[in-house]
Design a protein around this motif. Structure first.
Motif, PDB file in Angstrom:
ATOM      1  N   LEU A 125       0.790  -1.302   0.027  1.00 54.58           N
ATOM      2  CA  LEU A 125       0.015   0.046   0.038  1.00 54.58           C
ATOM      3  C   LEU A 125       0.745   1.224   0.097  1.00 54.58           C
ATOM      4  O   LEU A 125       0.454   2.238  -0.565  1.00 54.58           O
ATOM      5  CB  LEU A 125      -0.951   0.088   1.233  1.00 54.58           C
ATOM      6  CG  LEU A 125      -1.943  -1.094   1.296  1.00 54.58           C
ATOM      7  CD1 LEU A 125      -2.804  -0.988   2.584  1.00 54.58           C
ATOM      8  CD2 LEU A 125      -2.960  -1.041   0.150  1.00 54.58           C
ATOM      9  N   CYS A 146       2.804   4.500   1.553  1.00 52.36           N
ATOM     10  CA  CYS A 146       2.405   5.596   2.645  1.00 52.36           C
ATOM     11  C   CYS A 146       1.088   6.400   2.436  1.00 52.36           C
ATOM     12  O   CYS A 146       0.361   6.731   3.438  1.00 52.36           O
ATOM     13  CB  CYS A 146       3.473   6.553   3.080  1.00 52.36           C
ATOM     14  SG  CYS A 146       5.158   5.763   3.344  1.00 52.36           S
ATOM     15  N   THR A 147       0.968   6.677   1.127  1.00 52.58           N
ATOM     16  CA  THR A 147      -0.065   7.745   0.822  1.00 52.58           C
ATOM     17  C   THR A 147      -1.409   7.069   0.846  1.00 52.58           C
ATOM     18  O   THR A 147      -2.319   7.645   1.310  1.00 52.58           O
ATOM     19  CB  THR A 147       0.330   8.331  -0.511  1.00 52.58           C
ATOM     20  OG1 THR A 147       1.681   8.880  -0.238  1.00 52.58           O
ATOM     21  CG2 THR A 147      -0.635   9.441  -0.555  1.00 52.58           C
ATOM     22  N   PRO A 176      -2.929   4.283   2.080  1.00 51.99           N
ATOM     23  CA  PRO A 176      -3.827   3.947   3.187  1.00 51.99           C
ATOM     24  C   PRO A 176      -4.407   5.069   4.064  1.00 51.99           C
ATOM     25  O   PRO A 176      -5.556   4.946   4.534  1.00 51.99           O
ATOM     26  CB  PRO A 176      -3.038   3.258   4.116  1.00 51.99           C
ATOM     27  CG  PRO A 176      -1.749   3.183   3.847  1.00 51.99           C
ATOM     28  CD  PRO A 176      -1.757   3.738   2.434  1.00 51.99           C
ATOM     29  N   VAL A 177      -3.844   6.511   3.931  1.00 52.06           N
ATOM     30  CA  VAL A 177      -4.398   7.371   4.604  1.00 52.06           C
ATOM     31  C   VAL A 177      -4.949   8.505   3.435  1.00 52.06           C
ATOM     32  O   VAL A 177      -5.976   9.368   3.908  1.00 52.06           O
ATOM     33  CB  VAL A 177      -3.454   8.059   5.718  1.00 52.06           C
ATOM     34  CG1 VAL A 177      -3.302   7.204   6.913  1.00 52.06           C
ATOM     35  CG2 VAL A 177      -2.114   8.429   4.895  1.00 52.06           C
ATOM     36  N   ARG A 178      -4.810   8.733   2.464  1.00 52.40           N
ATOM     37  CA  ARG A 178      -5.265   9.580   1.692  1.00 52.40           C
ATOM     38  C   ARG A 178      -5.814   9.016   0.233  1.00 52.40           C
ATOM     39  O   ARG A 178      -6.152   9.923  -0.507  1.00 52.40           O
ATOM     40  CB  ARG A 178      -4.170  10.775   1.379  1.00 52.40           C
ATOM     41  CG  ARG A 178      -3.497  11.302   2.308  1.00 52.40           C
ATOM     42  CD  ARG A 178      -2.638  12.442   2.218  1.00 52.40           C
ATOM     43  NE  ARG A 178      -3.384  13.611   1.665  1.00 52.40           N
ATOM     44  CZ  ARG A 178      -2.800  14.723   1.651  1.00 52.40           C
ATOM     45  NH1 ARG A 178      -1.547  14.978   1.801  1.00 52.40           N
ATOM     46  NH2 ARG A 178      -3.524  15.792   1.024  1.00 52.40           N
ATOM     47  N   GLN A 202      -8.074   6.376   0.131  1.00 51.13           N
ATOM     48  CA  GLN A 202      -8.956   4.897   0.379  1.00 51.13           C
ATOM     49  C   GLN A 202      -9.718   4.624  -0.941  1.00 51.13           C
ATOM     50  O   GLN A 202     -10.020   3.422  -0.914  1.00 51.13           O
ATOM     51  CB  GLN A 202      -9.864   5.299   1.523  1.00 51.13           C
ATOM     52  CG  GLN A 202      -9.059   5.266   2.773  1.00 51.13           C
ATOM     53  CD  GLN A 202      -8.756   6.694   3.244  1.00 51.13           C
ATOM     54  OE1 GLN A 202      -8.740   7.612   2.628  1.00 51.13           O
ATOM     55  NE2 GLN A 202      -8.568   6.717   4.683  1.00 51.13           N
ATOM     56  N   GLU A 222      -7.786   2.342  -3.089  1.00 48.51           N
ATOM     57  CA  GLU A 222      -7.482   1.034  -2.321  1.00 48.51           C
ATOM     58  C   GLU A 222      -8.867   0.157  -2.593  1.00 48.51           C
ATOM     59  O   GLU A 222      -8.808  -0.985  -2.761  1.00 48.51           O
ATOM     60  CB  GLU A 222      -6.969   0.982  -1.038  1.00 48.51           C
ATOM     61  CG  GLU A 222      -6.912   0.037  -0.109  1.00 48.51           C
ATOM     62  CD  GLU A 222      -6.217   0.190   1.300  1.00 48.51           C
ATOM     63  OE1 GLU A 222      -5.970   1.038   1.680  1.00 48.51           O
ATOM     64  OE2 GLU A 222      -6.444  -0.822   2.004  1.00 48.51           O
ATOM     65  N   LEU A 223      -9.815   0.821  -2.096  1.00 51.13           N
ATOM     66  CA  LEU A 223     -11.240   0.188  -2.110  1.00 51.13           C
ATOM     67  C   LEU A 223     -11.585  -0.364  -3.433  1.00 51.13           C
ATOM     68  O   LEU A 223     -12.023  -1.452  -3.703  1.00 51.13           O
ATOM     69  CB  LEU A 223     -12.359   1.264  -1.662  1.00 51.13           C
ATOM     70  CG  LEU A 223     -12.424   1.394  -0.258  1.00 51.13           C
ATOM     71  CD1 LEU A 223     -13.340   2.668   0.006  1.00 51.13           C
ATOM     72  CD2 LEU A 223     -13.190   0.230   0.431  1.00 51.13           C
ATOM     73  N   ASP A 263      -2.761  -9.096   2.273  1.00 46.72           N
ATOM     74  CA  ASP A 263      -2.057  -7.793   2.989  1.00 46.72           C
ATOM     75  C   ASP A 263      -0.990  -8.321   3.752  1.00 46.72           C
ATOM     76  O   ASP A 263      -0.996  -9.433   4.404  1.00 46.72           O
ATOM     77  CB  ASP A 263      -3.433  -7.522   4.004  1.00 46.72           C
ATOM     78  CG  ASP A 263      -4.319  -6.741   3.282  1.00 46.72           C
ATOM     79  OD1 ASP A 263      -4.038  -5.700   2.588  1.00 46.72           O
ATOM     80  OD2 ASP A 263      -5.419  -7.060   2.752  1.00 46.72           O
ATOM     81  N   PRO A 296       1.320  -6.650   6.730  1.00 44.45           N
ATOM     82  CA  PRO A 296       0.859  -5.588   7.649  1.00 44.45           C
ATOM     83  C   PRO A 296       2.444  -5.209   8.062  1.00 44.45           C
ATOM     84  O   PRO A 296       2.599  -3.924   8.278  1.00 44.45           O
ATOM     85  CB  PRO A 296       0.227  -6.068   8.970  1.00 44.45           C
ATOM     86  CG  PRO A 296       0.360  -7.561   8.764  1.00 44.45           C
ATOM     87  CD  PRO A 296       0.422  -8.007   7.571  1.00 44.45           C
ATOM     88  N   PHE A 348       4.961  -4.478   5.912  1.00 39.42           N
ATOM     89  CA  PHE A 348       5.520  -3.447   4.876  1.00 39.42           C
ATOM     90  C   PHE A 348       5.302  -2.273   5.316  1.00 39.42           C
ATOM     91  O   PHE A 348       4.256  -1.525   5.647  1.00 39.42           O
ATOM     92  CB  PHE A 348       4.582  -3.596   3.450  1.00 39.42           C
ATOM     93  CG  PHE A 348       4.713  -4.675   2.591  1.00 39.42           C
ATOM     94  CD1 PHE A 348       6.153  -5.251   2.474  1.00 39.42           C
ATOM     95  CD2 PHE A 348       3.811  -5.089   1.788  1.00 39.42           C
ATOM     96  CE1 PHE A 348       6.222  -6.515   1.854  1.00 39.42           C
ATOM     97  CE2 PHE A 348       4.058  -6.267   1.022  1.00 39.42           C
ATOM     98  CZ  PHE A 348       5.244  -6.976   0.912  1.00 39.42           C
ATOM     99  N   ALA A 349       6.548  -1.408   5.279  1.00 37.62           N
ATOM    100  CA  ALA A 349       6.595   0.106   5.429  1.00 37.62           C
ATOM    101  C   ALA A 349       6.977   0.959   4.470  1.00 37.62           C
ATOM    102  O   ALA A 349       6.845   0.432   3.161  1.00 37.62           O
ATOM    103  CB  ALA A 349       7.642   0.176   6.831  1.00 37.62           C
ATOM    104  N   CYS A 350       7.435   2.112   4.565  1.00 42.64           N
ATOM    105  CA  CYS A 350       7.857   2.833   3.674  1.00 42.64           C
ATOM    106  C   CYS A 350       8.624   2.337   2.458  1.00 42.64           C
ATOM    107  O   CYS A 350       9.562   1.692   2.932  1.00 42.64           O
ATOM    108  CB  CYS A 350       8.347   4.139   4.185  1.00 42.64           C
ATOM    109  SG  CYS A 350       9.175   5.381   2.866  1.00 42.64           S
ATOM    110  N   PHE A 388      -0.150  10.401  -5.437  1.00 49.67           N
ATOM    111  CA  PHE A 388       0.250  11.410  -5.430  1.00 49.67           C
ATOM    112  C   PHE A 388       0.028  12.511  -6.678  1.00 49.67           C
ATOM    113  O   PHE A 388      -0.447  13.678  -6.556  1.00 49.67           O
ATOM    114  CB  PHE A 388       1.948  11.659  -5.120  1.00 49.67           C
ATOM    115  CG  PHE A 388       2.129  12.642  -4.185  1.00 49.67           C
ATOM    116  CD1 PHE A 388       2.242  12.217  -2.717  1.00 49.67           C
ATOM    117  CD2 PHE A 388       2.273  13.929  -4.571  1.00 49.67           C
ATOM    118  CE1 PHE A 388       2.361  13.215  -1.911  1.00 49.67           C
ATOM    119  CE2 PHE A 388       2.613  14.996  -3.469  1.00 49.67           C
ATOM    120  CZ  PHE A 388       2.489  14.465  -2.129  1.00 49.67           C
TER     121      PHE A 388
END
Lengths: 153, 286
Positions: B8, B10-11, B13-15, B17, B20-21, B36, B38, B40-42, B230
């Motif tokens: 996913l 960084c962007t 999951p919070v900006r 959706q 993603e949906l 999924d 969990p 995975f980071a940046c 972005f």
């Protein structure tokens, strides 16, 4: 060390000497079209002339959008996008970092994410049936430590 | 066939959706199982300009996790795609860099032996599902819509990683055509969104977005379809800001490609995250 030597020594910087100043990079640069102060050909030229201080202290090294058009089109195979990255990395090493980039580094170092995930965000996610996501990744912080990058809280 | 781990970034999951949906819904219809992960980071992209080695290890850490789980990576963000692909490629071709990487990863209990492959969701649809199979699932062809494609930069470049000519891109055009919509050509098709310098010089970034929106609007498009969170921030979230800066009133719906495809599949708008679109895109079909 001279700036040119340092660029030549890093992966992606080796080809800079092949530049014949055709300006294809500047003609392809979407930022140059709007703000003439950012001009990839001039930056390449300045590096070739070893104008270290002028390059590293100028605002324009931070203006690259990373679009890669210059590099894709360069007839001489100069990896201009890589060189822009190298220049920023050298500037940071010399203690010059744009505050926006510094802020991004601190965020990613602290949390492992560029955007903070709060309980509110996870609530918002579960409301639309999306899985919750982790808020912090200490392992990422460890990688910053291992490479000697200091994170400000 | 290996399993597909859903990256996913960084962007999204919070900006993003809505992205993603709709991607999850569309994948489900096509029988693509996205797993999924969990941990995975940046991806490392935001750090690359300042600390290249650290950024490289951030990407490598994600690749190591995927390898451990035995899956490849499917991404939604184009910058994650390019960053992870580039690092995976380098690790496959540069044994010294692989050694260096593993020396560091060892400290966090991770290791890379066979760097996994990374693919953008849109490219996965094009390459692995294919236009014909996508067309077969279309229940409601979007024949009344005229859509402009925005490829963005990191979906195509560096081109040696992706094998599509960035001067004549075609995959997103074809994916849009598969929904039944008409694709419109416009002069600034290849222009970058400006997102990477939004925090450096907002004026320049917004001027780039304005240029793109003007060009798209000029061709009479009903909407702009894109595949990077972005880019969506620049054209959707900031469209009102562009309007007030340039005294325009674009009112141009910005759609993530999976939202468009979802509509064509007959999935209700409510399940495709349309409420998260800033410029009203609901009712595009009515």
């Amino acid at each position: 060390m001279s700036l040119l030597k340092e660029v030549l020594s890093r992966p992606g910087g080796e080809e800079i000497r092949r530049c014949f100043a055709c300006s294809t990079c500047s003609g392809s640069c979407p930022v140059r079209e709007i703000d003439g102060r950012f001009n990839p050909r001039r930056i390449i030229r300045m590096v070739l002339l070893d104008l270290k201080e002028e390059v590293l202290k100028s605002d324009f090294i931070w203006y690259c959008t990373t679009c890669n058009s210059c590099q894709e089109r360069c007839p001489q195979g100069v990896r201009i996008y890589n060189i822009m990255n190298i220049l920023k990395n050298i500037a940071v090493k010399e203690g010059i970092i744009h505050p926006t980039f510094k802020a991004q580094v601190d965020l990613v170092g602290r949390m492992g994410r560029l955007y903070e995930v709060e309980d509110f965000d996870n609530k918002k996610r579960t409301k639309v049936d999306l899985p919750e996501v982790k808020k912090v990744f200490p392992e990422v912080r460890r990688l910053f430590d291992l490479t000697g990058v200091r994170i400000d809280e | 066939m290996s399993s597909h781990l859903f990256f996913l970034g960084c962007t999204v999951p919070v900006r993003g959706q809505n992205y993603e949906l709709s991607a999850r819904k569309v994948a489900e219809r096509l029988g693509i199982k996205l797993i999924d992960e969990p941990d995975f980071a940046c991806c490392g992209f935001p750090v690359r300009s300042s600390y290249e080695d650290t950024a490289f290890l951030l990407a490598a850490r994600n690749l190591a996790i995927a390898e451990e789980r035995g899956g490849d990576i499917i991404t939604l963000c184009s910058s994650c795609t390019a960053t992870l692909s580039e690092v995976s490629h380098r690790l496959r071709t540069d044994p010294d860099r692989l050694k260096w990487t593993n020396r560091h990863l060892k400290e966090i209990g991770k290791k890379i032996q066979h760097p996994v492959s990374v693919k953008h969701f849109a490219r996965f649809l094009y390459d692995e599902i294919g236009i014909e199979r996508i067309k077969e699932k279309v229940e409601r062809p979007l024949t009344q819509l005229t859509i402009a494609p925005h490829y963005g930069c990191h979906y195509l470049k560096p081109s040696h990683l992706f094998g599509e000519d960035p001067e004549i891109p075609h995959t997103l055009d074809e994916l849009i055509t598969a929904t039944g919509a008409r694709v419109v050509e416009y002069e600034e098709k290849k222009l970058c969104c400006g997102g990477a310098i939004l925090g450096i010089d907002e004026d320049v970034a917004l001027t780039m977005a304005h240029k793109k929106l003007t060009s798209v609007k000029g061709e009479g498009a009903d909407g702009l379809a894109l595949i990077c969170p972005f880019c969506a921030i620049m054209f959707d979230d900031l469209q009102r800001k562009v309007d007030s800066k340039f005294n325009t009133n674009f009112n141009l719906p910005i759609l993530y490609y999976p939202q468009l495809l979802g509509l064509a599949f007959g999935i209700p708008e409510t399940e495709l995250g349309f409420k998260f679109n800033k410029v009203k895109a609901k009712g595009l079909l009515s």
